[in-house]
Design a protein around this motif. Structure first.
Motif, PDB file in Angstrom:
ATOM      1  N   ALA A 212       0.846  -1.201   0.000  1.00 17.70           N
ATOM      2  CA  ALA A 212       0.000   0.000   0.000  1.00 17.70           C
ATOM      3  C   ALA A 212       0.877   1.246   0.000  1.00 17.70           C
ATOM      4  O   ALA A 212       0.603   2.210  -0.740  1.00 17.70           O
ATOM      5  N   LEU A 213       1.938   1.221   0.787  1.00 22.21           N
ATOM      6  CA  LEU A 213       2.832   2.390   0.834  1.00 22.21           C
ATOM      7  C   LEU A 213       3.441   2.677  -0.535  1.00 22.21           C
ATOM      8  O   LEU A 213       3.702   3.820  -0.882  1.00 22.21           O
ATOM      9  N   ASN A 214       3.653   1.603  -1.311  1.00 28.05           N
ATOM     10  CA  ASN A 214       4.226   1.777  -2.651  1.00 28.05           C
ATOM     11  C   ASN A 214       3.149   1.931  -3.728  1.00 28.05           C
ATOM     12  O   ASN A 214       3.448   1.835  -4.921  1.00 28.05           O
ATOM     13  N   LYS A 217      -0.783  -2.996  -6.125  1.00 25.84           N
ATOM     14  CA  LYS A 217      -2.010  -3.780  -5.935  1.00 25.84           C
ATOM     15  C   LYS A 217      -1.909  -4.617  -4.659  1.00 25.84           C
ATOM     16  O   LYS A 217      -0.828  -5.114  -4.305  1.00 25.84           O
ATOM     17  N   LEU A 218      -3.048  -4.806  -3.987  1.00 28.38           N
ATOM     18  CA  LEU A 218      -3.074  -5.559  -2.735  1.00 28.38           C
ATOM     19  C   LEU A 218      -3.783  -6.890  -2.995  1.00 28.38           C
ATOM     20  O   LEU A 218      -5.022  -6.938  -3.039  1.00 28.38           O
ATOM     21  N   PRO A 219      -3.021  -7.979  -3.197  1.00 31.54           N
ATOM     22  CA  PRO A 219      -3.650  -9.246  -3.581  1.00 31.54           C
ATOM     23  C   PRO A 219      -4.321  -9.939  -2.390  1.00 31.54           C
ATOM     24  O   PRO A 219      -3.665 -10.263  -1.401  1.00 31.54           O
ATOM     25  N   VAL A 220      -5.622 -10.140  -2.493  1.00 30.99           N
ATOM     26  CA  VAL A 220      -6.381 -10.802  -1.422  1.00 30.99           C
ATOM     27  C   VAL A 220      -6.866 -12.138  -1.962  1.00 30.99           C
ATOM     28  O   VAL A 220      -7.492 -12.191  -3.026  1.00 30.99           O
ATOM     29  N   TYR A 221      -6.566 -13.207  -1.232  1.00 27.17           N
ATOM     30  CA  TYR A 221      -6.978 -14.537  -1.696  1.00 27.17           C
ATOM     31  C   TYR A 221      -8.501 -14.680  -1.693  1.00 27.17           C
ATOM     32  O   TYR A 221      -9.160 -14.384  -0.682  1.00 27.17           O
ATOM     33  N   GLY A 222      -9.052 -15.163  -2.810  1.00 24.95           N
ATOM     34  CA  GLY A 222     -10.484 -15.483  -2.908  1.00 24.95           C
ATOM     35  C   GLY A 222     -11.361 -14.310  -2.534  1.00 24.95           C
ATOM     36  O   GLY A 222     -11.100 -13.165  -2.909  1.00 24.95           O
ATOM     37  N   ASP A 223     -12.423 -14.618  -1.739  1.00 26.46           N
ATOM     38  CA  ASP A 223     -13.365 -13.548  -1.378  1.00 26.46           C
ATOM     39  C   ASP A 223     -12.860 -12.719  -0.191  1.00 26.46           C
ATOM     40  O   ASP A 223     -13.477 -11.713   0.168  1.00 26.46           O
ATOM     41  N   GLY A 224     -11.772 -13.172   0.431  1.00 33.74           N
ATOM     42  CA  GLY A 224     -11.205 -12.395   1.546  1.00 33.74           C
ATOM     43  C   GLY A 224     -11.999 -12.530   2.835  1.00 33.74           C
ATOM     44  O   GLY A 224     -11.734 -11.840   3.816  1.00 33.74           O
ATOM     45  N   GLU A 225     -13.008 -13.418   2.818  1.00 31.23           N
ATOM     46  CA  GLU A 225     -13.859 -13.536   4.012  1.00 31.23           C
ATOM     47  C   GLU A 225     -13.244 -14.439   5.094  1.00 31.23           C
ATOM     48  O   GLU A 225     -13.814 -14.590   6.171  1.00 31.23           O
ATOM     49  N   ASN A 226     -12.100 -15.056   4.799  1.00 36.08           N
ATOM     50  CA  ASN A 226     -11.457 -15.930   5.783  1.00 36.08           C
ATOM     51  C   ASN A 226     -11.224 -15.171   7.085  1.00 36.08           C
ATOM     52  O   ASN A 226     -10.840 -14.005   7.059  1.00 36.08           O
ATOM     53  N   VAL A 227     -11.443 -15.889   8.188  1.00 33.45           N
ATOM     54  CA  VAL A 227     -11.341 -15.228   9.500  1.00 33.45           C
ATOM     55  C   VAL A 227     -10.119 -15.726  10.245  1.00 33.45           C
ATOM     56  O   VAL A 227      -9.866 -16.943  10.319  1.00 33.45           O
ATOM     57  N   ARG A 228      -9.353 -14.798  10.808  1.00 32.97           N
ATOM     58  CA  ARG A 228      -8.209 -15.130  11.660  1.00 32.97           C
ATOM     59  C   ARG A 228      -8.388 -14.393  12.979  1.00 32.97           C
ATOM     60  O   ARG A 228      -8.973 -13.317  13.026  1.00 32.97           O
ATOM     61  N   ASP A 229      -7.798 -14.988  14.022  1.00 34.99           N
ATOM     62  CA  ASP A 229      -7.896 -14.431  15.372  1.00 34.99           C
ATOM     63  C   ASP A 229      -6.539 -13.776  15.661  1.00 34.99           C
ATOM     64  O   ASP A 229      -5.530 -14.468  15.761  1.00 34.99           O
ATOM     65  N   TRP A 230      -6.485 -12.438  15.733  1.00 32.04           N
ATOM     66  CA  TRP A 230      -5.197 -11.727  15.759  1.00 32.04           C
ATOM     67  C   TRP A 230      -4.754 -11.366  17.161  1.00 32.04           C
ATOM     68  O   TRP A 230      -5.547 -10.899  17.975  1.00 32.04           O
TER      69      TRP A 230
END
Ligand SMILES: NC(=O)c1ccc[n+]([C@@H]2O[C@H](COP(=O)([O-])OP(=O)(O)OC[C@H]3O[C@@H](n4cnc5c(N)ncnc54)[C@H](O)[C@@H]3O)[C@@H](O)[C@H]2O)c1
Length: 356
Positions: A212-214, A217-230
Protein backbone atom coordinates in the motif's frame (compact mmCIF):
# COMPACT_ATOMS: atom_id res chain seq x y z
CA UNK A 1 7.97 -31.76 38.15
CA UNK A 2 6.67 -28.78 40.09
CA UNK A 3 7.88 -25.32 39.38
CA UNK A 4 7.57 -22.47 41.80
CA UNK A 5 8.95 -19.01 41.65
CA UNK A 6 11.91 -19.70 43.98
CA UNK A 7 12.97 -22.63 41.81
CA UNK A 8 12.47 -20.49 38.75
CA UNK A 9 15.12 -18.04 39.92
CA UNK A 10 17.62 -20.85 39.33
CA UNK A 11 16.60 -21.10 35.70
CA UNK A 12 19.03 -18.80 34.05
CA UNK A 13 20.13 -19.90 30.62
CA UNK A 14 17.56 -19.94 27.85
CA UNK A 15 18.11 -21.12 24.29
CA UNK A 16 15.69 -19.41 21.94
CA UNK A 17 15.63 -21.14 18.56
CA UNK A 18 14.44 -19.13 15.56
CA UNK A 19 15.17 -15.94 17.49
CA UNK A 20 16.14 -14.02 14.35
CA UNK A 21 12.58 -14.39 13.03
CA UNK A 22 9.43 -12.46 13.85
CA UNK A 23 8.11 -13.84 17.13
CA UNK A 24 11.45 -15.22 18.37
CA UNK A 25 13.12 -11.80 18.14
CA UNK A 26 10.22 -10.13 19.93
CA UNK A 27 10.47 -12.83 22.60
CA UNK A 28 14.21 -12.17 23.05
CA UNK A 29 13.58 -8.43 23.48
CA UNK A 30 10.79 -9.14 25.95
CA UNK A 31 12.81 -11.62 28.00
CA UNK A 32 15.95 -9.47 28.11
CA UNK A 33 13.92 -6.59 29.48
CA UNK A 34 11.83 -8.63 31.90
CA UNK A 35 14.65 -10.89 33.12
CA UNK A 36 17.91 -8.92 32.82
CA UNK A 37 19.68 -11.62 34.87
CA UNK A 38 18.97 -14.37 32.33
CA UNK A 39 21.46 -15.47 29.71
CA UNK A 40 19.84 -15.76 26.31
CA UNK A 41 21.31 -17.75 23.47
CA UNK A 42 19.69 -17.34 20.07
CA UNK A 43 20.13 -20.37 17.82
CA UNK A 44 19.09 -19.63 14.27
CA UNK A 45 19.94 -20.95 10.82
CA UNK A 46 19.21 -17.53 9.27
CA UNK A 47 16.97 -18.78 6.50
CA UNK A 48 15.30 -16.21 4.24
CA UNK A 49 13.01 -15.45 7.25
CA UNK A 50 15.79 -14.86 9.75
CA UNK A 51 17.47 -11.51 9.89
CA UNK A 52 20.44 -10.77 12.09
CA UNK A 53 19.89 -7.02 11.76
CA UNK A 54 16.65 -7.50 13.70
CA UNK A 55 18.76 -8.42 16.74
CA UNK A 56 21.24 -5.56 16.43
CA UNK A 57 20.06 -3.86 19.65
CA UNK A 58 21.01 -6.92 21.73
CA UNK A 59 23.97 -8.39 19.82
CA UNK A 60 26.53 -6.63 22.04
CA UNK A 61 24.84 -7.34 25.37
CA UNK A 62 27.00 -9.46 27.67
CA UNK A 63 24.11 -11.82 28.51
CA UNK A 64 23.23 -12.46 24.84
CA UNK A 65 24.85 -14.77 22.35
CA UNK A 66 23.94 -15.54 18.73
CA UNK A 67 24.78 -18.94 17.24
CA UNK A 68 24.16 -19.62 13.57
CA UNK A 69 23.02 -23.22 13.50
CA UNK A 70 20.44 -25.49 11.88
CA UNK A 71 18.26 -27.28 14.45
CA UNK A 72 18.52 -30.37 12.21
CA UNK A 73 22.31 -30.41 12.67
CA UNK A 74 22.54 -33.01 15.44
CA UNK A 75 26.28 -32.72 16.04
CA UNK A 76 26.13 -28.93 16.14
CA UNK A 77 23.14 -28.90 18.47
CA UNK A 78 24.71 -31.47 20.84
CA UNK A 79 27.95 -29.49 20.90
CA UNK A 80 26.07 -26.32 21.79
CA UNK A 81 24.15 -28.05 24.58
CA UNK A 82 27.33 -29.62 25.93
CA UNK A 83 29.06 -26.24 26.04
CA UNK A 84 26.16 -24.14 27.27
CA UNK A 85 24.11 -26.53 29.42
CA UNK A 86 20.89 -24.55 28.94
CA UNK A 87 18.12 -24.66 31.53
CA UNK A 88 15.30 -23.92 29.12
CA UNK A 89 14.75 -24.26 25.38
CA UNK A 90 11.99 -22.35 23.63
CA UNK A 91 11.57 -23.62 20.09
CA UNK A 92 10.37 -20.98 17.63
CA UNK A 93 12.55 -22.26 14.77
CA UNK A 94 10.33 -23.33 11.93
CA UNK A 95 9.45 -22.92 8.34
CA UNK A 96 6.34 -20.87 8.95
CA UNK A 97 4.70 -19.80 5.71
CA UNK A 98 1.73 -21.86 4.47
CA UNK A 99 2.16 -20.79 0.82
CA UNK A 100 5.78 -21.93 0.80
CA UNK A 101 4.75 -25.27 2.34
CA UNK A 102 2.32 -25.81 -0.54
CA UNK A 103 5.16 -25.22 -3.01
CA UNK A 104 7.78 -27.29 -1.18
CA UNK A 105 6.67 -29.42 1.79
CA UNK A 106 10.01 -31.22 2.34
CA UNK A 107 11.88 -28.45 4.15
CA UNK A 108 8.86 -28.07 6.44
CA UNK A 109 9.05 -31.72 7.43
CA UNK A 110 12.80 -31.48 7.98
CA UNK A 111 12.90 -28.35 10.12
CA UNK A 112 9.55 -28.54 11.87
CA UNK A 113 9.54 -32.25 12.68
CA UNK A 114 13.11 -33.61 12.51
CA UNK A 115 14.59 -30.38 13.89
CA UNK A 116 12.23 -30.48 16.88
CA UNK A 117 13.18 -34.09 17.62
CA UNK A 118 16.92 -33.25 17.43
CA UNK A 119 16.41 -30.44 19.96
CA UNK A 120 14.50 -32.75 22.29
CA UNK A 121 17.14 -35.47 21.94
CA UNK A 122 19.72 -32.90 23.02
CA UNK A 123 17.47 -31.99 25.97
CA UNK A 124 17.30 -35.67 26.96
CA UNK A 125 21.03 -36.14 26.61
CA UNK A 126 22.15 -33.07 28.53
CA UNK A 127 19.17 -32.52 30.83
CA UNK A 128 16.73 -29.64 30.79
CA UNK A 129 14.28 -27.95 33.14
CA UNK A 130 11.82 -27.17 30.36
CA UNK A 131 11.44 -27.65 26.61
CA UNK A 132 8.75 -25.36 25.26
CA UNK A 133 7.33 -25.91 21.80
CA UNK A 134 5.80 -22.88 20.09
CA UNK A 135 2.93 -24.25 18.05
CA UNK A 136 -0.03 -22.79 16.23
CA UNK A 137 -3.83 -22.83 16.16
CA UNK A 138 -3.53 -24.15 12.60
CA UNK A 139 -3.00 -27.66 13.98
CA UNK A 140 -6.75 -27.76 14.74
CA UNK A 141 -7.70 -27.22 11.08
CA UNK A 142 -10.49 -24.74 10.43
CA UNK A 143 -14.02 -23.91 11.53
CA UNK A 144 -17.00 -23.01 9.34
CA UNK A 145 -17.77 -19.31 8.97
CA UNK A 146 -21.43 -19.84 9.89
CA UNK A 147 -20.70 -21.34 13.33
CA UNK A 148 -19.32 -18.44 15.41
CA UNK A 149 -20.16 -20.46 18.52
CA UNK A 150 -17.33 -22.95 17.82
CA UNK A 151 -13.79 -22.52 19.18
CA UNK A 152 -10.59 -24.55 19.39
CA UNK A 153 -9.95 -26.01 22.85
CA UNK A 154 -6.76 -27.78 23.92
CA UNK A 155 -8.48 -31.15 23.45
CA UNK A 156 -9.92 -30.35 20.01
CA UNK A 157 -8.65 -33.11 17.68
CA UNK A 158 -5.78 -32.19 15.38
CA UNK A 159 -7.13 -31.86 11.86
CA UNK A 160 -4.63 -30.15 9.61
CA UNK A 161 -5.05 -28.69 6.13
CA UNK A 162 -1.61 -27.67 4.81
CA UNK A 163 1.85 -29.24 4.81
CA UNK A 164 2.82 -26.44 7.24
CA UNK A 165 0.11 -27.20 9.78
CA UNK A 166 0.66 -30.95 9.35
CA UNK A 167 4.34 -30.54 10.14
CA UNK A 168 3.53 -28.46 13.22
CA UNK A 169 0.93 -30.99 14.38
CA UNK A 170 3.46 -33.81 13.87
CA UNK A 171 5.95 -31.91 16.00
CA UNK A 172 3.30 -31.42 18.71
CA UNK A 173 2.65 -35.17 18.77
CA UNK A 174 6.38 -35.84 19.07
CA UNK A 175 6.69 -33.34 21.92
CA UNK A 176 3.86 -35.10 23.76
CA UNK A 177 5.53 -38.46 23.11
CA UNK A 178 8.90 -37.28 24.47
CA UNK A 179 7.09 -36.01 27.55
CA UNK A 180 5.36 -39.29 28.16
CA UNK A 181 8.05 -41.74 27.05
CA UNK A 182 11.18 -40.02 28.35
CA UNK A 183 9.64 -37.84 31.06
CA UNK A 184 10.98 -34.77 29.31
CA UNK A 185 9.47 -31.66 30.98
CA UNK A 186 7.68 -30.29 27.94
CA UNK A 187 5.00 -27.69 27.36
CA UNK A 188 3.26 -26.65 24.15
CA UNK A 189 1.51 -23.39 23.32
CA UNK A 190 -0.83 -23.04 20.35
CA UNK A 191 -1.28 -19.44 19.37
CA UNK A 192 -3.46 -17.62 16.90
CA UNK A 193 -2.12 -15.23 14.21
CA UNK A 194 0.43 -12.75 15.51
CA UNK A 195 1.07 -9.24 14.25
CA UNK A 196 3.58 -6.58 15.24
CA UNK A 197 7.12 -5.34 14.50
CA UNK A 198 9.68 -7.39 12.56
CA UNK A 199 7.24 -9.68 10.74
CA UNK A 200 8.56 -10.84 7.39
CA UNK A 201 6.74 -8.98 4.59
CA UNK A 202 5.34 -12.16 3.01
CA UNK A 203 2.68 -12.37 5.75
CA UNK A 204 -0.68 -10.61 5.36
CA UNK A 205 -0.31 -7.46 7.47
CA UNK A 206 3.26 -6.40 6.56
CA UNK A 207 2.69 -7.44 2.93
CA UNK A 208 -0.31 -5.16 2.65
CA UNK A 209 1.39 -2.29 4.49
CA UNK A 210 4.47 -2.26 2.30
CA UNK A 211 2.55 -2.68 -0.94
CA UNK A 212 0.00 0.00 0.00
CA UNK A 213 2.83 2.39 0.83
CA UNK A 214 4.23 1.78 -2.65
CA UNK A 215 0.75 2.21 -4.22
CA UNK A 216 0.91 -1.38 -5.50
CA UNK A 217 -2.01 -3.78 -5.93
CA UNK A 218 -3.07 -5.56 -2.74
CA UNK A 219 -3.65 -9.25 -3.58
CA UNK A 220 -6.38 -10.80 -1.42
CA UNK A 221 -6.98 -14.54 -1.70
CA UNK A 222 -10.48 -15.48 -2.91
CA UNK A 223 -13.36 -13.55 -1.38
CA UNK A 224 -11.21 -12.40 1.55
CA UNK A 225 -13.86 -13.54 4.01
CA UNK A 226 -11.46 -15.93 5.78
CA UNK A 227 -11.34 -15.23 9.50
CA UNK A 228 -8.21 -15.13 11.66
CA UNK A 229 -7.90 -14.43 15.37
CA UNK A 230 -5.20 -11.73 15.76
CA UNK A 231 -2.90 -11.26 18.73
CA UNK A 232 -0.27 -8.58 19.28
CA UNK A 233 3.10 -10.34 19.35
CA UNK A 234 4.11 -9.02 22.77
CA UNK A 235 1.03 -10.61 24.32
CA UNK A 236 2.17 -13.94 22.85
CA UNK A 237 5.65 -13.43 24.33
CA UNK A 238 4.16 -12.68 27.76
CA UNK A 239 2.08 -15.83 27.60
CA UNK A 240 5.13 -18.00 26.82
CA UNK A 241 7.12 -16.42 29.65
CA UNK A 242 4.21 -17.19 31.98
CA UNK A 243 4.03 -20.80 30.79
CA UNK A 244 7.76 -21.17 31.49
CA UNK A 245 7.30 -19.77 34.97
CA UNK A 246 4.00 -21.24 36.05
CA UNK A 247 2.86 -23.73 33.41
CA UNK A 248 2.82 -27.43 34.22
CA UNK A 249 5.04 -29.87 32.36
CA UNK A 250 3.01 -32.05 30.01
CA UNK A 251 0.38 -29.36 29.41
CA UNK A 252 -0.83 -27.62 26.27
CA UNK A 253 -1.98 -24.00 26.42
CA UNK A 254 -4.03 -22.22 23.76
CA UNK A 255 -3.19 -18.53 23.33
CA UNK A 256 -5.53 -16.19 21.50
CA UNK A 257 -6.96 -12.72 21.64
CA UNK A 258 -10.68 -13.34 20.96
CA UNK A 259 -10.11 -10.92 18.15
CA UNK A 260 -11.52 -12.39 14.97
CA UNK A 261 -11.24 -10.40 11.77
CA UNK A 262 -11.97 -11.12 8.11
CA UNK A 263 -8.82 -10.79 5.99
CA UNK A 264 -10.54 -8.28 3.71
CA UNK A 265 -11.39 -6.05 6.68
CA UNK A 266 -7.76 -6.02 7.79
CA UNK A 267 -6.70 -4.93 4.32
CA UNK A 268 -9.35 -2.17 4.25
CA UNK A 269 -8.28 -1.00 7.69
CA UNK A 270 -4.67 -0.72 6.50
CA UNK A 271 -5.87 1.27 3.44
CA UNK A 272 -7.85 3.58 5.73
CA UNK A 273 -4.93 4.14 8.06
CA UNK A 274 -2.53 4.88 5.19
CA UNK A 275 -5.14 6.90 3.31
CA UNK A 276 -5.02 4.60 0.28
CA UNK A 277 -8.02 3.76 -1.98
CA UNK A 278 -9.73 0.36 -1.82
CA UNK A 279 -9.26 0.23 -5.60
CA UNK A 280 -5.76 -1.08 -4.86
CA UNK A 281 -7.38 -4.29 -3.56
CA UNK A 282 -7.32 -7.14 -6.07
CA UNK A 283 -9.02 -10.47 -5.36
CA UNK A 284 -6.86 -13.30 -6.72
CA UNK A 285 -7.22 -17.09 -7.01
CA UNK A 286 -7.57 -18.56 -3.56
CA UNK A 287 -4.82 -20.45 -1.73
CA UNK A 288 -5.18 -24.23 -2.16
CA UNK A 289 -7.05 -25.74 0.81
CA UNK A 290 -7.42 -22.28 2.38
CA UNK A 291 -8.72 -22.56 5.96
CA UNK A 292 -11.88 -20.52 6.52
CA UNK A 293 -11.85 -19.64 10.22
CA UNK A 294 -9.50 -20.04 13.18
CA UNK A 295 -10.78 -19.23 16.65
CA UNK A 296 -8.93 -20.01 19.85
CA UNK A 297 -10.50 -20.46 23.26
CA UNK A 298 -7.80 -19.13 25.64
CA UNK A 299 -9.82 -19.89 28.80
CA UNK A 300 -7.32 -22.40 30.23
CA UNK A 301 -4.29 -20.08 30.21
CA UNK A 302 -6.48 -17.31 31.61
CA UNK A 303 -7.92 -19.40 34.45
CA UNK A 304 -4.79 -21.40 35.32
CA UNK A 305 -2.03 -18.88 34.72
CA UNK A 306 -3.85 -15.55 34.82
CA UNK A 307 -2.90 -14.53 31.27
CA UNK A 308 -4.98 -12.01 29.35
CA UNK A 309 -4.06 -10.12 26.19
CA UNK A 310 -3.22 -6.51 27.00
CA UNK A 311 -3.09 -4.83 23.59
CA UNK A 312 -6.41 -4.09 21.92
CA UNK A 313 -6.38 -4.71 18.17
CA UNK A 314 -7.19 -1.07 17.37
CA UNK A 315 -4.07 0.02 19.30
CA UNK A 316 -1.82 -2.84 18.20
CA UNK A 317 -2.53 -2.36 14.51
CA UNK A 318 -1.80 1.38 14.74
CA UNK A 319 1.48 0.66 16.54
CA UNK A 320 2.35 -1.95 13.92
CA UNK A 321 1.62 0.25 10.91
CA UNK A 322 3.58 3.08 12.53
CA UNK A 323 6.49 0.71 13.14
CA UNK A 324 6.61 -0.20 9.43
CA UNK A 325 6.48 3.50 8.57
CA UNK A 326 9.35 4.24 10.96
CA UNK A 327 11.46 1.24 9.95
CA UNK A 328 11.33 1.30 6.17
CA UNK A 329 15.01 0.45 5.91
CA UNK A 330 14.44 -2.87 7.72
CA UNK A 331 11.79 -4.12 5.29
CA UNK A 332 13.13 -2.42 2.18
CA UNK A 333 16.35 -4.42 2.57
CA UNK A 334 14.31 -7.59 2.88
CA UNK A 335 12.08 -7.03 -0.13
CA UNK A 336 14.95 -6.22 -2.45
CA UNK A 337 16.67 -9.09 -4.29
CA UNK A 338 15.36 -12.63 -3.82
CA UNK A 339 12.07 -11.61 -2.32
CA UNK A 340 10.99 -10.10 -5.65
CA UNK A 341 11.37 -13.49 -7.34
CA UNK A 342 9.39 -15.11 -4.54
CA UNK A 343 6.57 -12.57 -4.91
CA UNK A 344 6.37 -13.22 -8.66
CA UNK A 345 6.27 -16.97 -8.08
CA UNK A 346 3.51 -16.74 -5.46
CA UNK A 347 1.27 -14.09 -6.98
CA UNK A 348 2.44 -13.59 -10.59
CA UNK A 349 0.29 -16.34 -12.12
CA UNK A 350 -2.76 -15.95 -9.94
CA UNK A 351 -5.90 -15.02 -11.82
CA UNK A 352 -7.46 -11.71 -10.80
CA UNK A 353 -11.06 -12.38 -9.73
CA UNK A 354 -13.94 -10.18 -10.73
CA UNK A 355 -15.01 -8.73 -7.37
CA UNK A 356 -15.88 -5.33 -5.95
N1 LIG B 1 3.50 -15.90 12.92
C1 LIG B 1 2.41 -16.34 13.50
O1 LIG B 1 1.35 -15.72 13.40
C2 LIG B 1 2.45 -17.61 14.33
C3 LIG B 1 1.31 -17.96 15.05
C4 LIG B 1 1.36 -19.10 15.86
C5 LIG B 1 2.50 -19.84 15.93
N2 LIG B 1 3.59 -19.49 15.21
C6 LIG B 1 4.81 -20.30 15.33
O2 LIG B 1 5.78 -19.47 15.95
C7 LIG B 1 7.08 -19.82 15.49
C8 LIG B 1 7.77 -18.58 14.96
O3 LIG B 1 6.99 -18.03 13.91
P1 LIG B 1 7.46 -16.72 13.15
O4 LIG B 1 6.27 -16.13 12.52
O5 LIG B 1 8.30 -15.90 14.04
O6 LIG B 1 8.39 -17.38 12.02
P2 LIG B 1 9.50 -16.73 11.10
O7 LIG B 1 9.39 -17.44 9.81
O8 LIG B 1 9.41 -15.23 11.13
O9 LIG B 1 10.87 -17.12 11.82
C9 LIG B 1 11.37 -18.41 11.84
C10 LIG B 1 12.82 -18.35 12.28
O10 LIG B 1 13.31 -19.71 12.37
C11 LIG B 1 14.57 -19.77 11.73
N3 LIG B 1 14.76 -21.13 11.20
C12 LIG B 1 14.07 -21.72 10.19
N4 LIG B 1 14.53 -22.96 9.98
C13 LIG B 1 15.52 -23.18 10.90
C14 LIG B 1 16.36 -24.27 11.19
N5 LIG B 1 16.30 -25.40 10.50
N6 LIG B 1 17.25 -24.14 12.21
C15 LIG B 1 17.33 -22.99 12.92
N7 LIG B 1 16.57 -21.91 12.67
C16 LIG B 1 15.67 -22.01 11.67
C17 LIG B 1 14.53 -18.73 10.63
O11 LIG B 1 15.82 -18.33 10.22
C18 LIG B 1 13.74 -17.61 11.32
O12 LIG B 1 14.61 -16.77 12.04
C19 LIG B 1 6.89 -20.90 14.43
O13 LIG B 1 7.14 -22.13 15.03
C20 LIG B 1 5.42 -20.78 14.05
O14 LIG B 1 4.91 -22.03 13.68
C21 LIG B 1 3.59 -18.38 14.40
Amino acid sequence: MKYDFSQWRLIMKVIVTGGAGFIGSNFIFYMMKKHPDYEIICLDKLTYAGNLSTLKSVLDKPNFKFVKLDICDRDGVYKLFEEEKPDVVVNFAAESHVDRSIENPTIFLETNIIGTSVLMDACRKYGIKRFHQVSTDEVYGDLPLDRPDLFFHEDTPLHTSSPYSSSKASADLLVGAYGRTYNLPVTISRCSNNYGPYQFPEKLIPLMIQRALNNEKLPVYGDGENVRDWLYVEDHCKAIDLILEKGKAGEIYNIGGHNEMHNIDIVKLICDYLDKPYSLIEHVTDRKGHDRRYAIDPDKIHKELGWLPETMFKDGIKKTIQWYLDNKEWWENIISGDYQNYYKEMYGDRKVLDKD
